[in-house]
Design a protein around this motif. Structure first.
Motif, PDB file in Angstrom:
ATOM      1  N   ILE A 154     -14.600  18.438 -70.529  1.00 40.91           N
ATOM      2  CA  ILE A 154     -13.393  17.618 -70.410  1.00 40.91           C
ATOM      3  C   ILE A 154     -12.578  17.744 -71.690  1.00 40.91           C
ATOM      4  O   ILE A 154     -12.922  17.163 -72.725  1.00 40.91           O
ATOM      5  CB  ILE A 154     -13.757  16.148 -70.141  1.00 40.91           C
ATOM      6  N   LEU A 155     -11.499  18.494 -71.616  1.00 41.64           N
ATOM      7  CA  LEU A 155     -10.622  18.669 -72.769  1.00 41.64           C
ATOM      8  C   LEU A 155      -9.557  17.581 -72.833  1.00 41.64           C
ATOM      9  O   LEU A 155      -9.029  17.290 -73.904  1.00 41.64           O
ATOM     10  CB  LEU A 155      -9.956  20.049 -72.714  1.00 41.64           C
ATOM     11  N   ASN A 156      -9.234  17.008 -71.689  1.00 42.47           N
ATOM     12  CA  ASN A 156      -8.222  15.949 -71.614  1.00 42.47           C
ATOM     13  C   ASN A 156      -8.763  14.856 -70.695  1.00 42.47           C
ATOM     14  O   ASN A 156      -8.753  15.002 -69.477  1.00 42.47           O
ATOM     15  CB  ASN A 156      -6.902  16.519 -71.082  1.00 42.47           C
ATOM     16  N   TRP A 171      -9.571  11.765 -65.470  1.00 46.59           N
ATOM     17  CA  TRP A 171      -9.640  10.548 -64.650  1.00 46.59           C
ATOM     18  C   TRP A 171      -8.605  10.589 -63.534  1.00 46.59           C
ATOM     19  O   TRP A 171      -8.847  10.091 -62.430  1.00 46.59           O
ATOM     20  CB  TRP A 171      -9.412   9.309 -65.518  1.00 46.59           C
ATOM     21  N   LYS A 172      -7.462  11.184 -63.817  1.00 49.41           N
ATOM     22  CA  LYS A 172      -6.399  11.255 -62.813  1.00 49.41           C
ATOM     23  C   LYS A 172      -6.781  12.188 -61.666  1.00 49.41           C
ATOM     24  O   LYS A 172      -6.472  11.916 -60.496  1.00 49.41           O
ATOM     25  CB  LYS A 172      -5.104  11.731 -63.478  1.00 49.41           C
ATOM     26  N   GLU A 173      -7.446  13.284 -61.977  1.00 48.44           N
ATOM     27  CA  GLU A 173      -7.794  14.275 -60.961  1.00 48.44           C
ATOM     28  C   GLU A 173      -9.089  13.945 -60.222  1.00 48.44           C
ATOM     29  O   GLU A 173      -9.330  14.474 -59.139  1.00 48.44           O
ATOM     30  CB  GLU A 173      -7.935  15.659 -61.604  1.00 48.44           C
ATOM     31  N   LEU A 174      -9.903  13.075 -60.785  1.00 51.03           N
ATOM     32  CA  LEU A 174     -11.209  12.791 -60.184  1.00 51.03           C
ATOM     33  C   LEU A 174     -11.034  12.192 -58.785  1.00 51.03           C
ATOM     34  O   LEU A 174     -10.367  11.175 -58.615  1.00 51.03           O
ATOM     35  CB  LEU A 174     -11.986  11.817 -61.071  1.00 51.03           C
ATOM     36  N   PRO A 175     -11.616  12.819 -57.749  1.00 53.94           N
ATOM     37  CA  PRO A 175     -11.478  12.282 -56.384  1.00 53.94           C
ATOM     38  C   PRO A 175     -12.061  10.877 -56.264  1.00 53.94           C
ATOM     39  O   PRO A 175     -12.965  10.492 -57.018  1.00 53.94           O
ATOM     40  CB  PRO A 175     -12.275  13.286 -55.534  1.00 53.94           C
TER      41      PRO A 175
END
Length: 222
Positions: free
Chosen positions: A104-106, A111-115
């Motif tokens: 996790i670089l960002n 958190w935004k992309e996590l389904p």
């Protein structure tokens, strides 16, 4: 001849009724096998900027445990698409289960992309600071080492001092990387398929045979 026909119809009807009764409403299809190759090479520049090109040589400062309970093919595509936006190892899904790691670089983007069907089950933060009792024991070993004159005894205490420093986290055999890594577990259960159409077809066959049987009996009366 008509007697034989009735026997055949009766046996066929019994077989169809038993088949319809034993057939479950749903059946499980085969689980898919999916492999997505690692994509670390796509993030070479970003990893270089953070000195993370040799991740195997260091331990992350924080580790997350993420489980994703996938229910259908859409969920699988959504999961692969989300994690492919970050450096990850190979995704190998077999027999309904797969595991891989994501760098996790960002974190905000992660958190935004996590389904929504992926849940954080736990975290492993940085090592806690050494306890006061441990530090006192370490100081005692150091003082003892400084006053010993016998080389053999001093070497024994010195080795114990080093071991205690490792236990307290004051020495590290492996350096720490300033990055968070997520250990992701994918769970993809058997897909369910509907057997109701087959059940209806079997019962329709029973009804048809019953109708044919009535016709045969009616003809015998004539």
């Amino acid at each position: 001849m008509e007697m034989k026909a009735r026997v055949v119809l009766l046996i066929t009807a019994i077989v169809l009724m038993i088949s319809a009764a034993l057939l479950p409403p749903e059946r499980h299809s085969e689980q898919p096998e999916i492999f997505v190759p690692p994509n670390m090479e796509n993030f070479t520049e970003e990893l270089k900027e953070r000195n993370l090109t040799d991740m195997w040589k260091c331990n992350p400062t924080r580790e997350l445990l993420v489980t994703c309970n996938i229910r259908d093919d859409w969920g699988m595509k959504r999961t692969v698409s989300a994690f492919s936006k970050f450096p990850h190892g190979g995704i190998n899904l077999k027999e309904g289960r797969g595991e891989f790691e994501v760098t996790i670089l960002n974190e905000s983007a992660f958190w935004k992309e996590l389904p929504a069907f992926c849940v954080i089950r736990g975290t492993k933060a940085e090592d806690e600071p050494p306890s006061q009792e441990g530090l006192e024991e370490l100081n005692a070993f150091r003082e003892l080492e400084s006053i010993l004159t016998d080389p053999e005894e001093r070497e024994i205490i010195h080795n114990k001092t080093i071991d205690l420093e490792y236990e307290l986290g004051l020495r590290r055999k492996v350096p720490v990387c300033n990055v968070t890594v997520a250990h992701v577990i994918l769970v993809y259960p058997f897909r369910k398929e509907n057997n109701v159409p087959f059940m209806l077809a079997l019962w329709a066959g029973v009804a048809l045979i019953g109708a044919i049987g009535l016709v045969v009996v009616w003809r015998e009366r004539d």
